[in-house]
Design an enzyme around this catalytic site. Structure first.
Site, PDB file in Angstrom:
ATOM      1  N   ARG A  69       0.932  -1.235   0.081  1.00  0.00           N
ATOM      2  CA  ARG A  69       0.068   0.174   0.157  1.00  0.00           C
ATOM      3  C   ARG A  69       0.764   1.317   0.117  1.00  0.00           C
ATOM      4  NH1 ARG A  69      -3.689   3.134   3.813  1.00  0.00           N
ATOM      5  NH2 ARG A  69      -5.514   3.569   2.587  1.00  0.00           N
ATOM      6  N   ILE A  95      -7.235   7.386  -1.125  1.00  0.00           N
ATOM      7  CA  ILE A  95      -7.059   6.004  -1.374  1.00  0.00           C
ATOM      8  C   ILE A  95      -8.085   5.377  -0.367  1.00  0.00           C
ATOM      9  CG2 ILE A  95      -4.846   6.102  -0.057  1.00  0.00           C
ATOM     10  CD1 ILE A  95      -4.099   3.485  -1.118  1.00  0.00           C
ATOM     11  N   SER A  96      -8.850   4.529  -0.467  1.00  0.00           N
ATOM     12  CA  SER A  96      -9.967   4.308   0.515  1.00  0.00           C
ATOM     13  C   SER A  96      -9.220   3.440   1.666  1.00  0.00           C
ATOM     14  CB  SER A  96     -10.859   3.160  -0.141  1.00  0.00           C
ATOM     15  OG  SER A  96     -11.438   3.619  -1.079  1.00  0.00           O
ATOM     16  N   GLN A  97     -10.232   3.477   2.723  1.00  0.00           N
ATOM     17  CA  GLN A  97      -9.573   3.030   4.173  1.00  0.00           C
ATOM     18  C   GLN A  97      -9.469   1.241   3.674  1.00  0.00           C
ATOM     19  OE1 GLN A  97     -12.549   3.276   7.039  1.00  0.00           O
ATOM     20  NE2 GLN A  97     -11.579   2.021   8.436  1.00  0.00           N
ATOM     21  N   PRO A  98      -8.397   0.710   4.251  1.00  0.00           N
ATOM     22  CA  PRO A  98      -8.273  -0.785   3.884  1.00  0.00           C
ATOM     23  C   PRO A  98      -9.530  -1.558   4.302  1.00  0.00           C
ATOM     24  CG  PRO A  98      -6.429   0.288   4.918  1.00  0.00           C
ATOM     25  CD  PRO A  98      -7.502   1.401   5.012  1.00  0.00           C
TER      26      PRO A  98
END
EC number: 2.1.1.77
Length: 246
Positions: A69, A95-98
């Site tokens: 990431r 970038i989206s939250q995992p």
């Protein structure tokens, strides 16, 4: 003596930063990735129960563990790359939250060899996770700079099942349709009809619906074998707004 101690201190710093031995830095990132995935697994186990999921599947955990990431965020964000939260990637995008990446991916229920359309490439992280599941990804990004960066980044990192296109993803990619699954990473006021048409019968679409000034809902759309649609609201979310000419 003073010079010897100074050299030892410099050597430690260089090792930690990965200047002399890059593998040392990669080991640190790998450990951070595992800690992140432990947190995602705990939270997803709680979230997923109402939707018939068991949490983070071993298959998806392996895929996410294989995606660096930190390579998908700007250099100034690398220290935060493995925190379980969204991060800015510039141009008003994130970038989206995992946790959300994991949840949306699990809801798609993809299999190796499936064809998936992604609206909103961003930095390419979500597409990379799908790639590691053996999926062929057709991803579309409306911001030219992000599309170019993502294409170059994905090629350099060896994600060869991803085709990045520049354009308005609201209209999908008819020439590559139908798709086994569709994932949307920006929120619009409704489910885009072109994407519904391009979704294969028996396919699934996951997307946020709403706008930035009201509560958005993560929605699962399932297209029946007879072409009928069923929708299910999963949970409140916060995504950047969908842009384009629609």
């Amino acid at each position: 003596m003073q010079c010897g101690r100074g050299f030892q201190q410099l050597l430690v710093v260089l090792l930690w930063c990965g200047v002399l031995f890059p593998v040392a830095a990669e080991d640190v990132y790998r450990q951070q990735r595992e800690v992140m995935l432990d947190e995602v697994e705990r939270e997803l186990r709680v979230l997923a129960v109402p939707f018939g999921l068991e949490g983070l599947s071993p298959r998806l955990r392996v895929a996410m563990a294989d995606v660096p990431r930190h390579e998908f965020v700007p250099p100034q964000q690398r220290a935060n790359a493995y925190q379980n939260r969204p991060l800015s990637i510039g141009y008003g995008q994130t970038i989206s939250q995992p946790l959300i990446v994991a949840l949306m991916t699990e809801l798609l229920q993809v299999s190796a060899g499936d064809r998936v359309f992604e609206l909103g490439t961003g930095s390419g992280y979500q597409a990379a996770v799908l790639d590691r599941l053996g999926v062929d990804v057709y991803s579309m990004e409306i911001v030219e700079e992000l599309a170019d960066q993502a294409k170059q980044r994905l090629q350099q990192l060896g994600f060869d099942r991803i085709r990045v296109h520049l354009g308005d993803g609201y209209h999908g990619l008819p020439q590559a349709a139908p798709f086994d699954a569709i994932i949307v990473t920006a929120a619009g006021s409704h489910v885009p009809p072109p994407l519904v048409r391009q979704l294969k019968r028996g396919g699934r679409m996951v997307l946020p619906v709403g706008n930035r000034y009201h509560v958005q809902q993560l929605v699962l759309v399932i297209k029946g074998l007879d072409g009928s649609l069923t929708t299910q609201e999963i949970l409140p979310v916060s995504f950047v707004p969908l842009t384009g000419s629609h």
